[in-house]
Design a protein around this motif. Structure first.
Motif, PDB file in Angstrom:
ATOM      1  N   GLY A  16       8.560   4.464  -4.488  1.00 49.71           N
ATOM      2  CA  GLY A  16       7.658   5.372  -3.807  1.00 49.71           C
ATOM      3  C   GLY A  16       8.148   5.791  -2.436  1.00 49.71           C
ATOM      4  O   GLY A  16       7.938   6.923  -2.013  1.00 49.71           O
ATOM      5  N   GLY A  17       8.803   4.880  -1.723  1.00 49.53           N
ATOM      6  CA  GLY A  17       9.279   5.188  -0.377  1.00 49.53           C
ATOM      7  C   GLY A  17      10.701   5.711  -0.374  1.00 49.53           C
ATOM      8  O   GLY A  17      11.253   6.102  -1.398  1.00 49.53           O
ATOM      9  N   GLU A  40       5.871   2.896   0.747  1.00 44.86           N
ATOM     10  CA  GLU A  40       5.173   4.147   1.023  1.00 44.86           C
ATOM     11  C   GLU A  40       4.238   4.020   2.217  1.00 44.86           C
ATOM     12  O   GLU A  40       3.978   4.995   2.911  1.00 44.86           O
ATOM     13  CB  GLU A  40       4.373   4.584  -0.214  1.00 44.86           C
ATOM     14  CG  GLU A  40       5.215   5.191  -1.317  1.00 44.86           C
ATOM     15  CD  GLU A  40       4.344   5.817  -2.394  1.00 44.86           C
ATOM     16  OE1 GLU A  40       4.183   7.060  -2.373  1.00 44.86           O
ATOM     17  OE2 GLU A  40       3.826   5.063  -3.230  1.00 44.86           O
TER      18      GLU A  40
END
Length: 320
Positions: A16-17, A40
């Protein structure tokens, strides 16, 4: 320069990040591959530095890295010298070689000092496996105030499952090293390890996935260790197992000990914990050496213990 990170599918790298990877110079100029993975969330829970075991690579930890980033941590890791996509050290690029164990330690300190600490969200923790644990233990007396917690998974403080008794293997390694034959591999490189009877994991799925990846990308693996490597490991294990040495380590430490480990004798992990005042031993019955590659019922215990041990905030890290 961005470094390649292999995967079986696009999902393996679907974090996600943000991700970044590349190469840095080890303490003597050795070319080492690294990677950073960010969560994230706007305010990360901290940073986890993963120290790999022998014949491992960044790719082997992608599942664990995803879980750590989902829990809110930044993750930093690098391939140890002489293996995976870091620079090889022997005339035989398949040999698992190191000139001095201190090189591993100096590389790790350089990674922490120059690349992790300037950018890492606090607190910073270490999650190490096997050989990585021996490196962490060797560096630990200098980590007070820099590292909040350490988790040692199946720490390499003894050896079992060798073709000959450990004392014989260590004697051969020492003699070869003294005779200038330190780069000689101790054994022949064999075909890929079969799942049946392997000492590493009882999970056929994770075993199969990584075997496929390494079969597709042969440069991720190495062959047998050299005499010099084993001799350096012997000396490092003897040093960190001294009670007087262990009293110098003050970083709170969790030792995850698989009780069916086919690489490190469980009794040696117990002995480490007995003399290590800052450590707590968590036995995991039924698990084999590679806890983070094990079946879910064993792996879940290890991951839960890790996440519970790492504090939620920097304040908790100081006061806890």
């Amino acid at each position: 320069m961005e470094a390649t990170i292999y995967a079986l599918s696009a999902e393996d790298l679907a974090f996600g990040g943000e991700q970044s990877s590349g190469f840095f110079d080890g303490h003597d100029g050795a070319r080492l591959r690294y990677a950073f993975f960010s969560p994230e969330r706007e305010r990360p829970r901290g940073t986890v530095v993963i120290l790999q075991g022998r014949n491992e690579c960044i790719e082997k930890y992608l599942e664990t890295i995803r879980e750590l980033t989902e829990a809110g941590f930044m993750v930093a890791t690098f391939d140890l010298r002489g293996q995976a996509l870091s620079g090889r050290l022997s005339r035989n690029p398949r040999a698992g070689h190191v000139l001095r164990f201190a090189d591993y330690v100096a590389d790790t300190e350089r990674f922490l000092t120059m690349f992790v600490e300037p950018v890492a969200p606090q607190p910073v923790h270490i999650l190490a496996h096997s050989l990585g644990c021996l490196i962490a233990l060797s560096l630990a007396p200098r980590l007070e105030g820099r590292i909040s917690r350490m988790v040692l998974s199946a720490p390499l403080v003894g050896l079992t499952g060798l073709p000959v008794p450990p004392a014989v293997a260590f004697s051969i390694a020492s003699l070869f090293s003294l005779a200038g034959l330190g780069e000689r591999p101790l054994g022949r490189e064999r075909d890929a390890m079969l799942f049946d009877g392997n000492p590493l994991t009882s999970c056929p799925t994770r075993f199969g996935h990584f075997s496929t990846l390494r079969g597709t990308h042969r440069d991720l693996g190495i062959g047998p260790p050299t005499a010099r490597w084993l001799n350096e490991i012997r000396k490092a294990m003897r040093r960190v197992m001294q009670p007087d040495y262990l009293t110098r380590i003050t970083v709170p430490t969790l030792i995850l000990a698989p009780m069916r480990d086919g690489v490190v004798p469980y009794g040696e992990m117990e002995r480490l914990a007995r003399h290590f005042r800052a450590a707590r031993l968590v036995p995991i019955p039924g698990a084999r050496h590679e806890l983070l590659m094990e079946k879910d019922r064993y792996r879940a215990q290890a991951l839960a213990a890790i996440l519970a041990f790492f504090p939620e905030t920097a304040t908790e890290a100081v006061t806890g």
